[in-house]
Design an enzyme around this catalytic site. Sequence first.
Site, PDB file in Angstrom:
ATOM      1  N   ASP A  12      37.670 -31.229 -52.999  1.00 24.68           N
ATOM      2  CA  ASP A  12      38.687 -32.224 -53.279  1.00 24.68           C
ATOM      3  C   ASP A  12      40.068 -31.580 -53.318  1.00 24.68           C
ATOM      4  O   ASP A  12      40.212 -30.418 -53.694  1.00 24.68           O
ATOM      5  CB  ASP A  12      38.377 -32.855 -54.645  1.00 24.68           C
ATOM      6  CG  ASP A  12      39.025 -34.204 -54.819  1.00 24.68           C
ATOM      7  OD1 ASP A  12      39.550 -34.741 -53.825  1.00 24.68           O
ATOM      8  OD2 ASP A  12      39.015 -34.721 -55.943  1.00 24.68           O
TER       9      ASP A  12
ATOM     10  N   HIS B 240      45.091 -38.317 -51.495  1.00 22.68           N
ATOM     11  CA  HIS B 240      43.743 -37.905 -51.892  1.00 22.68           C
ATOM     12  C   HIS B 240      43.040 -37.447 -50.616  1.00 22.68           C
ATOM     13  O   HIS B 240      42.970 -38.220 -49.652  1.00 22.68           O
ATOM     14  CB  HIS B 240      42.953 -39.073 -52.480  1.00 22.68           C
ATOM     15  CG  HIS B 240      43.626 -39.792 -53.602  1.00 22.68           C
ATOM     16  ND1 HIS B 240      43.166 -39.747 -54.897  1.00 22.68           N
ATOM     17  CD2 HIS B 240      44.727 -40.590 -53.631  1.00 22.68           C
ATOM     18  CE1 HIS B 240      43.938 -40.497 -55.675  1.00 22.68           C
ATOM     19  NE2 HIS B 240      44.892 -41.022 -54.920  1.00 22.68           N
TER      20      HIS B 240
ATOM     21  N   ARG C 123      28.382 -39.650 -60.828  1.00 26.67           N
ATOM     22  CA  ARG C 123      28.449 -41.091 -60.635  1.00 26.67           C
ATOM     23  C   ARG C 123      27.071 -41.689 -60.905  1.00 26.67           C
ATOM     24  O   ARG C 123      26.065 -41.146 -60.463  1.00 26.67           O
ATOM     25  CB  ARG C 123      28.924 -41.440 -59.213  1.00 26.67           C
ATOM     26  CG  ARG C 123      30.365 -41.017 -58.976  1.00 26.67           C
ATOM     27  CD  ARG C 123      30.911 -41.391 -57.626  1.00 26.67           C
ATOM     28  NE  ARG C 123      32.241 -40.814 -57.445  1.00 26.67           N
ATOM     29  CZ  ARG C 123      32.927 -40.823 -56.306  1.00 26.67           C
ATOM     30  NH1 ARG C 123      32.390 -41.393 -55.237  1.00 26.67           N
ATOM     31  NH2 ARG C 123      34.118 -40.269 -56.233  1.00 26.67           N
TER      32      ARG C 123
ATOM     33  N   CYS D 242      40.995 -37.166 -59.407  1.00 23.02           N
ATOM     34  CA  CYS D 242      42.406 -37.487 -59.205  1.00 23.02           C
ATOM     35  C   CYS D 242      43.228 -37.676 -60.483  1.00 23.02           C
ATOM     36  O   CYS D 242      44.342 -37.132 -60.566  1.00 23.02           O
ATOM     37  CB  CYS D 242      42.557 -38.672 -58.263  1.00 23.02           C
ATOM     38  SG  CYS D 242      41.233 -39.856 -58.244  1.00 23.02           S
TER      39      CYS D 242
ATOM     40  N   GLN E 156      32.832 -31.973 -54.970  1.00 24.98           N
ATOM     41  CA  GLN E 156      33.702 -32.338 -53.864  1.00 24.98           C
ATOM     42  C   GLN E 156      34.565 -31.145 -53.435  1.00 24.98           C
ATOM     43  O   GLN E 156      34.941 -30.316 -54.275  1.00 24.98           O
ATOM     44  CB  GLN E 156      34.632 -33.480 -54.273  1.00 24.98           C
ATOM     45  CG  GLN E 156      33.931 -34.791 -54.590  1.00 24.98           C
ATOM     46  CD  GLN E 156      34.913 -35.837 -55.077  1.00 24.98           C
ATOM     47  OE1 GLN E 156      35.720 -35.576 -55.956  1.00 24.98           O
ATOM     48  NE2 GLN E 156      34.847 -37.032 -54.511  1.00 24.98           N
TER      49      GLN E 156
ATOM     50  N   LYS F  76      43.094 -45.652 -46.197  1.00 25.39           N
ATOM     51  CA  LYS F  76      42.582 -44.294 -46.009  1.00 25.39           C
ATOM     52  C   LYS F  76      42.174 -44.076 -44.565  1.00 25.39           C
ATOM     53  O   LYS F  76      41.799 -45.011 -43.852  1.00 25.39           O
ATOM     54  CB  LYS F  76      41.388 -44.026 -46.929  1.00 25.39           C
ATOM     55  CG  LYS F  76      40.196 -44.946 -46.720  1.00 25.39           C
ATOM     56  CD  LYS F  76      39.058 -44.620 -47.683  1.00 25.39           C
ATOM     57  CE  LYS F  76      37.899 -45.595 -47.499  1.00 25.39           C
ATOM     58  NZ  LYS F  76      36.739 -45.268 -48.357  1.00 25.39           N
TER      59      LYS F  76
ATOM     60  N   HIS G 110      44.494 -32.929 -53.855  1.00 22.40           N
ATOM     61  CA  HIS G 110      45.522 -33.963 -53.912  1.00 22.40           C
ATOM     62  C   HIS G 110      46.855 -33.326 -53.572  1.00 22.40           C
ATOM     63  O   HIS G 110      47.179 -32.251 -54.082  1.00 22.40           O
ATOM     64  CB  HIS G 110      45.547 -34.621 -55.284  1.00 22.40           C
ATOM     65  CG  HIS G 110      44.274 -35.350 -55.589  1.00 22.40           C
ATOM     66  ND1 HIS G 110      43.214 -34.752 -56.239  1.00 22.40           N
ATOM     67  CD2 HIS G 110      43.867 -36.601 -55.267  1.00 22.40           C
ATOM     68  CE1 HIS G 110      42.211 -35.613 -56.322  1.00 22.40           C
ATOM     69  NE2 HIS G 110      42.584 -36.734 -55.739  1.00 22.40           N
TER      70      HIS G 110
END
Length: 664
Positions: free
Chosen positions: A404, A538, A384, A355, A402, A492, A406
């Site tokens: 992912d 997100h 991570r 992000c 991910q 979320k 945004h």
Amino acid sequence: MFRITLPDGSVREVAPGTTPADVAAAIGPGLAKAAIAARIDGELRDIMRPFEGDTQLALVTSKDEADALELARHDFAHVLAEAVQHLFPGTQITFGPSTDDGFYYDFAPKDRPFTDEDLPAIEAEMRRIIAKNEPLIREVWSRADLIARWQAEGETFKAEWAAELPEGEELTVYKAGNGPGAWLDMCRGPHLASTGKLDPNAFKLTRVSGAYWRGDQKNAMLSRVYGTGWLNKKQLDAHLTMLEEAGKRDHRKIGQEMDLFHLQSEAQGSVFWHPKGFILWRQLEAYMRRRLDAAGYAEVKTPQLMDARQWEQSGHWGKYRENMFVVPDEIPNTEDDAAIFSGTADLMALKPMNCPAHVLIFRQGIKSYRDLPIRMAEFGCCHRNEPHGALHGIMRVRQFTQDDAHIFVREDQLVAEVQQFCELLDSVYRDLGFEDYAVKLALRPDKRFGSEEMWDKAEDELRTAVLGSSLSESIKAKFEELPGEGAFYAPKLEFHLTDAIGRTWQVGTIQSDRVLPERLDASYVGADGERHRPIMLHRAILGTFERFIGILIEHHAGRFPLWLSPVQAVVATIVSDADDYAREVAEKLKAAGIRVETDLRNEKINYKVREHSLAKVPNLLVVGKREAEEGKVALRQLGSDRQQFLTLDDAIAMLTEAAKAPDL
């Protein structure tokens, strides 16, 4: 007298010292027998704990299954700890929480780590304790007395924990029985009234593993005993049947059998994808890329390493640093007798999420209100720093990718954009074989950025988006809210899939974030010519590719839809005279886009059929001398006893159509 208000609005006046059990008995003997706990002003408490003032009372019975299971599993954990200390004197106790399907307890054995061979004896002792029907008695102790008790009994782990609890916090213990030598544990509770309230045939100890004290590998290694616990034997049996089926579907086992991937200690928490496994990955990635392209997303690629100052500005450094891989920005020393790093260099970190980098791309150039929404997607590789003990196959890893994205929106666009996302996600899940899922709204946590007004607005927007979307009424009917489960910067929506054997997996998410654009100074020029903050959504549909592929493996038990199958067909010969024809069939299938292999081994055809069935090959094309002469194939499909005799052209046309991805 205390005024006790019941759910029907009626009020009873009771004397101090009265318990919810007394109220249940006053209402009737049936309720007195059925009631197992109480909700006092919404808080779950022991049924034998006296009232402390005027209150709203709701009695809990086994029909309130979620509360009843939580209580039973918590009690099973305590009974487990008591049983272990009876059987293995000198063993220290630490923690024993309930879990989604049972409980565990961490022990520090005196002589040796526990093994699975110890479990039958522990189970027998647990049943003896349950049969004794020992009352579980709550007591409040002073910090000094509790620490002294633990130290006197050699319970160093409990003493350490008691000493670190916040000043002023009420310290409670639960005793099993009334006698002077009654076993006790430090616990907030609540618990059932006695051990006899548990069904002795509704639990099973499942395994033993190692675990570090407080999850830190620098600390002592403990023995963790796991169990599954339920309200009755019927529930236990159903769960054990599911576990047996889950064992057959274990993605690690199937992944090895199908030669999809492997893991090894040289790269803890990172996956070695084999050619067949990476075909599956690429098919899934290509499908997701097509869906994102069609939905108006622009794909980007951002750096793996970023300066720690960037993570400080975004807030992740303070909230998330313990889960980040931190790297000094300097060239390592190559001298054998010197330190590798100076200790004075600036720090960088491998990104644990994408992000902040997407905000930096958004900030390049001036953005107008007309440019929004901007949908920015990345199949971003992240790292991570998960503890070794928390890693699990490809479901929980350290390096992951991910799906992912945004989305930067104006206030007036947010609800419609969340609805569009929900509808895209619904379509993707159905394409991938998951028609049953639940949507949950995770609300503000205790530690968070932003004002109460901001959180009120953000939570209501997500709630409105879901309930006003075109998701099916059956999905909306299961919508629920999760207090305290939101991220530190935003509420979320979570999307929980249900797989083929009834397990749930939280995968997709969308978060409404007003904090990060503010912290990283993202803005656009509004219709009024002034600078405004965008709202940042997100979102992910699969979550991570690694975990989602693990879920797919277990959901389909390795029998993937044809479009995802690493090997879509095998051409197997009956006799060597058909080898050339088998090669010709395979080449024509490849030319048509089918992923195909040949099996020309000098083995009996029944052996080949059985072997490829175990390997979960979707289509087996058997050819012999007759098929070669007639230009045909005998098609056997996985899971069917039927054999189809088709011309090669018909077989190719049939497989080509069946192998199309759902969006094509």
